[in-house]
Design a protein around this motif. Structure first.
Motif, PDB file in Angstrom:
ATOM      1  N   PRO A  89       0.797  -1.229   0.000  1.00 38.76           N
ATOM      2  CA  PRO A  89       0.000   0.000   0.000  1.00 38.76           C
ATOM      3  C   PRO A  89       0.829   1.279   0.000  1.00 38.76           C
ATOM      4  N   ASP A  90       2.136   1.194   0.300  1.00 46.67           N
ATOM      5  CA  ASP A  90       2.962   2.392   0.345  1.00 46.67           C
ATOM      6  C   ASP A  90       3.720   2.637  -0.955  1.00 46.67           C
ATOM      7  N   ASP A  91       3.288   2.011  -2.047  1.00 49.09           N
ATOM      8  CA  ASP A  91       3.927   2.213  -3.351  1.00 49.09           C
ATOM      9  C   ASP A  91       3.886   3.707  -3.699  1.00 49.09           C
ATOM     10  N   PRO A  92       5.048   4.349  -3.939  1.00 52.88           N
ATOM     11  CA  PRO A  92       5.057   5.802  -4.167  1.00 52.88           C
ATOM     12  C   PRO A  92       4.722   6.222  -5.590  1.00 52.88           C
ATOM     13  N   ARG A  93       4.525   5.278  -6.504  1.00 57.94           N
ATOM     14  CA  ARG A  93       4.297   5.634  -7.901  1.00 57.94           C
ATOM     15  C   ARG A  93       2.910   6.256  -8.116  1.00 57.94           C
ATOM     16  N   THR A  94       2.771   6.966  -9.227  1.00 58.87           N
ATOM     17  CA  THR A  94       1.470   7.498  -9.632  1.00 58.87           C
ATOM     18  C   THR A  94       0.681   6.405 -10.334  1.00 58.87           C
ATOM     19  N   TYR A  95      -0.597   6.311 -10.004  1.00 55.13           N
ATOM     20  CA  TYR A  95      -1.472   5.297 -10.596  1.00 55.13           C
ATOM     21  C   TYR A  95      -2.604   5.961 -11.384  1.00 55.13           C
ATOM     22  N   ARG A  96      -3.124   5.207 -12.331  1.00 58.04           N
ATOM     23  CA  ARG A  96      -4.272   5.661 -13.116  1.00 58.04           C
ATOM     24  C   ARG A  96      -5.453   4.722 -12.894  1.00 58.04           C
ATOM     25  N   VAL A  97      -6.636   5.312 -12.811  1.00 58.07           N
ATOM     26  CA  VAL A  97      -7.881   4.554 -12.716  1.00 58.07           C
ATOM     27  C   VAL A  97      -8.494   4.515 -14.114  1.00 58.07           C
ATOM     28  N   TYR A  98      -8.991   3.355 -14.511  1.00 60.60           N
ATOM     29  CA  TYR A  98      -9.560   3.212 -15.852  1.00 60.60           C
ATOM     30  C   TYR A  98     -10.901   2.508 -15.796  1.00 60.60           C
ATOM     31  N   LEU A  99     -11.675   2.696 -16.874  1.00 63.03           N
ATOM     32  CA  LEU A  99     -12.886   1.926 -17.139  1.00 63.03           C
ATOM     33  C   LEU A  99     -12.605   1.083 -18.376  1.00 63.03           C
ATOM     34  N   ALA A 100     -12.792  -0.232 -18.271  1.00 62.71           N
ATOM     35  CA  ALA A 100     -12.472  -1.141 -19.374  1.00 62.71           C
ATOM     36  C   ALA A 100     -13.724  -1.884 -19.817  1.00 62.71           C
ATOM     37  N   MET A 106     -20.518  -5.358 -20.097  1.00 62.62           N
ATOM     38  CA  MET A 106     -19.379  -5.944 -19.390  1.00 62.62           C
ATOM     39  C   MET A 106     -18.264  -4.894 -19.262  1.00 62.62           C
ATOM     40  N   VAL A 107     -18.378  -4.056 -18.222  1.00 57.88           N
ATOM     41  CA  VAL A 107     -17.403  -2.998 -17.956  1.00 57.88           C
ATOM     42  C   VAL A 107     -16.877  -3.157 -16.539  1.00 57.88           C
ATOM     43  N   LYS A 108     -15.579  -2.935 -16.354  1.00 56.52           N
ATOM     44  CA  LYS A 108     -14.985  -3.010 -15.026  1.00 56.52           C
ATOM     45  C   LYS A 108     -14.156  -1.777 -14.767  1.00 56.52           C
ATOM     46  N   VAL A 109     -13.873  -1.529 -13.490  1.00 57.80           N
ATOM     47  CA  VAL A 109     -12.969  -0.465 -13.077  1.00 57.80           C
ATOM     48  C   VAL A 109     -11.678  -1.107 -12.605  1.00 57.80           C
ATOM     49  N   GLY A 110     -10.568  -0.442 -12.817  1.00 53.87           N
ATOM     50  CA  GLY A 110      -9.288  -0.985 -12.372  1.00 53.87           C
ATOM     51  C   GLY A 110      -8.248   0.109 -12.272  1.00 53.87           C
ATOM     52  N   ILE A 111      -7.064  -0.261 -11.801  1.00 54.86           N
ATOM     53  CA  ILE A 111      -5.962   0.691 -11.701  1.00 54.86           C
ATOM     54  C   ILE A 111      -4.707   0.064 -12.301  1.00 54.86           C
ATOM     55  N   THR A 112      -3.794   0.923 -12.729  1.00 49.61           N
ATOM     56  CA  THR A 112      -2.508   0.471 -13.239  1.00 49.61           C
ATOM     57  C   THR A 112      -1.486   1.568 -13.007  1.00 49.61           C
TER      58      THR A 112
END
Length: 302
Positions: A89-100, A106-112
């Protein structure tokens, strides 16, 4: 020691799929082109692929039908350093939230991680996606939770469901419209639990049907290619061959026109851990298969 397949990769330069290999500490990649012949034959016993760049110390055998290709100990080590498993949980990187989007309804939410770009979306087989926001890891996780609770958007979809609908997709406009509608609902959640640390990103539908080879000339239902995948490989066996003309790829899947055997889907996660040799043209399909949608296994996180 022969080369072991380590799965299908989707570089972020939109150049198409690459089949990855390793032999000890050596690695290489085979760029795949639609319309070319592809064939391989499994040899020996399938063994654990290790974890975090390290080989399995005991080269443990793993089940032929597992999409994970790791023994229990290497699986625990891999999950211990996994963002998807919420262990860092302490990962310092920037993440993006997406809708796929994977198919109608059939749509999901996720991060990368932002540095990975859209590679994660292609690895999952997302036909269309849009970014939703960017920020710290925990803010991105919070956005996932908000969408699940407020809009009922899942963060996981069984892979067998994605594969089953891929041969019967609506047109590009309908695909983008469904993602746009959900994006609008998500944007309306400002002030209702949306993380302040998460920067909103503008809507832009990115369609992967072209790079996957599943639409356009030779795509499903188009001249030059049989209509849709017919059967899916459920696991390799010692001496078993799979050969055909590559017609499409999506997520971890390769779709091969195997002549009299029809179009066969090969989940490259089932190839990992095997030592593979070339199989000549006409080798056909000599491994177990199942009708697409007829019970493919789901053991991965997406």
């Amino acid at each position: 020691m022969g080369w072991q397949c380590t799965g299908l990769r989707w570089p972020d330069d939109q150049s198409g799929p690459v089949l990855a290999w390793s032999r000890g500490r050596q690695t290489r990649g085979s760029v795949l082109a639609y319309g070319t012949e592809l064939g391989f034959r499994a040899a020996g016993v399938r063994t654990c692929i290790g974890a975090r760049g390290n080989a399995c110390p005991v080269a443990a055998p793993v089940p032929e039908r597992s999409t994970g290709a790791r023994c229990a100990e290497c699986g625990r080590l891999d999950r211990a350093h996994s963002v998807a498993a919420d262990t860092i949980p302490d990962d310092p990187r920037t993440y993006r939230v997406y809708l796929a989007w994977f198919g109608a309804g059939m749509v999901k939410v996720g991060i990368t991680a932002e540095e990975r770009g859209a590679a994660r979306l292609r690895e999952q087989g997302a036909v269309v996606f849009s970014w939703l926001g960017r920020g710290p890891l925990m803010a991105a996780r919070r956005a996932e939770e908000v969408l699940r609770a407020a809009l009922g958007v899942p963060d996981r979809i069984p892979y067998a469901r994605k594969r089953a609908v891929r041969a019967d997709l609506p047109g590009p406009a309908a695909r983008a419209a469904e993602v746009a509608e959900l994006y609008g609902k998500a944007a309306a959640l400002d002030g209702r639990g949306w993380p302040e640390a998460l920067e909103r990103l503008p809507f832009e539908a990115v369609d992967h049907a072209g790079i996957f080879g599943i639409e356009g000339p030779g795509g499903p239902g188009r001249p030059g290619r049989p209509d849709g995948p017919v059967r899916a490989v459920t696991g390799l066996v010692d001496g078993g061959a799979v050969a055909g003309r590559l017609v499409a790829a999506a997520g971890p899947d390769l779709q091969l026109d195997a002549g009299g055997d029809g179009v066969v889907v090969v989940d490259t996660r089932l190839m990992t851990g095997w030592t593979l040799a070339a199989a000549g043209e006409g080798a056909g399909v000599g491994v177990p298969t199942v009708v697409v949608g007829g019970g493919a296994l789901q053991t991965g996180l997406f």
